[in-house]
Design a protein around this motif. Sequence first.
Motif: not given
Length: 412
Positions: A117, A119-120, A175-181
């Motif tokens: 991940n 992004q994380r 903030h990480y958006d799980d829907t669009n990555g």
Amino acid sequence: MPDTIETPPQAPPKKEQEAKKSEAPKAPAYTIQKKFKKKLKQLNLAKKLKSALLRRQARRWFTGIVLIPWLLCALYFTLIASDRYVSEASFLIERSDSGGASMEGLSLFGITPQASNDQRILETFIQSPDMLEHLNKELNIRQHYIDSADWLSRLSPSASQEDFLDYYRSHITVHYDDTNGMLEMEVQGFEPEYTKQVTDQILLKSESFVNEISHNLANEQLTFVRSEVERAEQRLKDFTRRLLNFQNETGLLSVEQQGAALSGIMNELQAELVRNETELQTLTSYLNQNSSQVVALKQRIEALKAQIITEKDKLVDSESTSLNDLAAQQQELQLDLDLATQAYTSALVALETTRTEASRKLKQLVVVSSPYQAQDAKYPKVAYTLINILLVLLMIFALARMIRATIREHRD
């Protein structure tokens, strides 16, 4: 002197006596009733005084717990609090199109690209001390937090590095958006232009961080593949040397070809033996056993049989190393050599592929929404904040009143 005649006292009139008689028994009851009324008035007065005192005390409590703190907060947020401007950006990390295919050669050595991940990782890096140190070096963000804010919102000039980091993290949101990555970032500052500069600098450093991480990974893989190539090359040399030593010891270039040649010789001898035995049967049908032709043919047949046994022993002799054993050994050595050659060839392909990937951009930071310079301050939200403060103060006031009432009830 004439004697004076004393007149006896006259009795009170009858009506007065009856009135006195009727008033005499009623005096105590009247006194009690009068005292009761007086005490009742005193109790009512005490209740009124107590009620007035409680109301006055409640007003003091309300003023001290709710009114004064709320007015101070309203004064601060409306007149003193510094405006905080916000610059926002949305971005994500993408791999190059050929990034996945380029790693296929590494699977030969147990290396498979793991779905990490990114992004994380980047989210953690943006809020890390390394990013803060970079911003302080490039934009002197510590001095901005000290000089540009009011006395209550600013960073203390004597703040430690840990306090500085906590203050920085409270003014930046990732903030990480799980829907669009995607990563949604919000940076707060006390000047709109400076806030945008901070956001731009964070994006630049993040892109550099992504490239550095990907290149470091590629370099580590390159180092590993190089070591695998060296090991495959050494194995190839070892198996080649073993095969050469085997050929030198046996004196045979190819045991398999030698075996095929011996098999051909045995087949010819067998055919010759069959022809001679047939000829012997023909001669013995009309010649004597002691004739020269029959004796010579018998000797030839015995020689062929002896030669066949000799050639057969070369192939399958149980007492010494036979040609079949040598063929099996040479075949095993040749198989090891072929496998080592294939591994070395694959290692060279993987090395070339990894070397190419190490010098190119494996991942890139894609900015979906670029940062902008704000015109209006987003924080503080005065009305929203003051309403929440009022609700909290009213809850504290109600809780204090309830606790005091409970204590007074237990005392009574």
